[in-house]
Design a protein around this motif. Structure first.
Motif, PDB file in Angstrom:
ATOM      1  N   MET A 137      15.267  11.528 -13.099  1.00  0.00           N
ATOM      2  CA  MET A 137      14.596  12.090 -11.948  1.00  0.00           C
ATOM      3  C   MET A 137      15.125  13.492 -11.696  1.00  0.00           C
ATOM      4  SD  MET A 137      14.245  10.671  -8.043  1.00  0.00           S
ATOM      5  CE  MET A 137      12.747   9.758  -8.295  1.00  0.00           C
ATOM      6  N   ASN A 138      14.291  14.313 -11.121  1.00  0.00           N
ATOM      7  CA  ASN A 138      14.651  15.686 -10.798  1.00  0.00           C
ATOM      8  C   ASN A 138      15.866  15.697  -9.866  1.00  0.00           C
ATOM      9  OD1 ASN A 138      14.785  18.296  -9.845  1.00  0.00           O
ATOM     10  ND2 ASN A 138      12.587  18.477  -9.480  1.00  0.00           N
ATOM     11  N   PRO A 139      16.931  16.443 -10.236  1.00  0.00           N
ATOM     12  CA  PRO A 139      18.140  16.477  -9.395  1.00  0.00           C
ATOM     13  C   PRO A 139      17.873  16.965  -7.969  1.00  0.00           C
ATOM     14  CG  PRO A 139      18.576  17.495 -11.520  1.00  0.00           C
ATOM     15  CD  PRO A 139      17.102  17.208 -11.468  1.00  0.00           C
ATOM     16  N   GLU A 140      16.901  17.836  -7.820  1.00  0.00           N
ATOM     17  CA  GLU A 140      16.578  18.348  -6.478  1.00  0.00           C
ATOM     18  C   GLU A 140      16.003  17.239  -5.595  1.00  0.00           C
ATOM     19  OE1 GLU A 140      13.635  21.669  -4.594  1.00  0.00           O
ATOM     20  OE2 GLU A 140      14.621  22.150  -6.486  1.00  0.00           O
ATOM     21  N   ILE A 141      15.143  16.412  -6.165  1.00  0.00           N
ATOM     22  CA  ILE A 141      14.573  15.288  -5.409  1.00  0.00           C
ATOM     23  C   ILE A 141      15.669  14.297  -5.041  1.00  0.00           C
ATOM     24  CG2 ILE A 141      13.014  13.301  -5.550  1.00  0.00           C
ATOM     25  CD1 ILE A 141      11.174  15.051  -7.293  1.00  0.00           C
TER      26      ILE A 141
ATOM     27  N   THR B 256      18.776  14.945  -4.530  1.00  0.00           N
ATOM     28  CA  THR B 256      19.540  15.548  -3.431  1.00  0.00           C
ATOM     29  C   THR B 256      18.834  15.338  -2.103  1.00  0.00           C
ATOM     30  OG1 THR B 256      20.455  17.203  -4.935  1.00  0.00           O
ATOM     31  CG2 THR B 256      20.556  17.695  -2.581  1.00  0.00           C
ATOM     32  N   TYR B 257      17.515  15.532  -2.074  1.00  0.00           N
ATOM     33  CA  TYR B 257      16.753  15.317  -0.837  1.00  0.00           C
ATOM     34  C   TYR B 257      16.791  13.862  -0.397  1.00  0.00           C
ATOM     35  CZ  TYR B 257      14.915  20.075  -1.171  1.00  0.00           C
ATOM     36  OH  TYR B 257      14.786  21.430  -1.225  1.00  0.00           O
ATOM     37  N   ILE B 258      16.796  12.949  -1.347  1.00  0.00           N
ATOM     38  CA  ILE B 258      16.916  11.528  -1.000  1.00  0.00           C
ATOM     39  C   ILE B 258      18.273  11.273  -0.347  1.00  0.00           C
ATOM     40  CG2 ILE B 258      17.115   9.183  -1.952  1.00  0.00           C
ATOM     41  CD1 ILE B 258      15.011  10.035  -4.058  1.00  0.00           C
ATOM     42  N   GLY B 259      19.321  11.875  -0.870  1.00  0.00           N
ATOM     43  CA  GLY B 259      20.661  11.734  -0.291  1.00  0.00           C
ATOM     44  C   GLY B 259      20.736  12.297   1.115  1.00  0.00           C
ATOM     45  N   TYR B 260      20.142  13.470   1.323  1.00  0.00           N
ATOM     46  CA  TYR B 260      20.118  14.062   2.666  1.00  0.00           C
ATOM     47  C   TYR B 260      19.303  13.194   3.625  1.00  0.00           C
ATOM     48  CZ  TYR B 260      22.263  18.462   1.160  1.00  0.00           C
ATOM     49  OH  TYR B 260      23.130  19.413   0.696  1.00  0.00           O
ATOM     50  N   SER B 261      18.184  12.667   3.144  1.00  0.00           N
ATOM     51  CA  SER B 261      17.361  11.788   3.975  1.00  0.00           C
ATOM     52  C   SER B 261      18.148  10.544   4.379  1.00  0.00           C
ATOM     53  CB  SER B 261      16.095  11.359   3.231  1.00  0.00           C
ATOM     54  OG  SER B 261      15.299  12.470   2.931  1.00  0.00           O
TER      55      SER B 261
ATOM     56  N   ILE C 118      18.989   4.221  -3.736  1.00  0.00           N
ATOM     57  CA  ILE C 118      18.174   5.012  -4.670  1.00  0.00           C
ATOM     58  C   ILE C 118      18.961   6.233  -5.138  1.00  0.00           C
ATOM     59  CG2 ILE C 118      16.086   6.425  -4.881  1.00  0.00           C
ATOM     60  CD1 ILE C 118      14.783   4.407  -2.873  1.00  0.00           C
ATOM     61  N   TYR C 119      19.602   6.915  -4.197  1.00  0.00           N
ATOM     62  CA  TYR C 119      20.422   8.085  -4.514  1.00  0.00           C
ATOM     63  C   TYR C 119      21.531   7.713  -5.511  1.00  0.00           C
ATOM     64  CZ  TYR C 119      23.875  11.784  -3.718  1.00  0.00           C
ATOM     65  OH  TYR C 119      24.794  12.791  -3.885  1.00  0.00           O
TER      66      TYR C 119
END
Length: 75
Positions: A1-5, A7-12, A42-43
């Motif tokens: 999976m895209n590392p940027e996505i 990261t956003y999952i982790g922030y969420s 998921i993260y």
């Protein structure tokens, strides 16, 4: 999976967990916290199977589900 996505999952996940501490209704707290735990699982999976993240959040998620279902039986 895209590392940027990822990261956003982790922030969420972090936002949901913090938000669960702000709420007052226990049912809403459990639901929001469970969403945060699912996001952390998921993260952890997409960041290379981070077991110290996956295991506790997976367990907390099941605990929240248990209490949500047990609360429905009491009413």
């Amino acid at each position: 999976m895209n590392p940027e996505i990822t990261t956003y999952i982790g922030y969420s996940a972090s936002i949901f967990i913090v938000l669960s501490f702000i709420l007052k209704d226990v049912r809403k707290i459990r639901i929001v916290n469970m969403i945060g735990c699912i996001c952390f699982v998921i993260y952890g999976i997409f960041n290379g199977m981070l077991w110290p993240v996956i295991i506790p959040n997976g367990l907390i998620c099941f605990i929240q589900i248990y209490h949500l279902l047990a609360g429905n039986r009491k009413q």
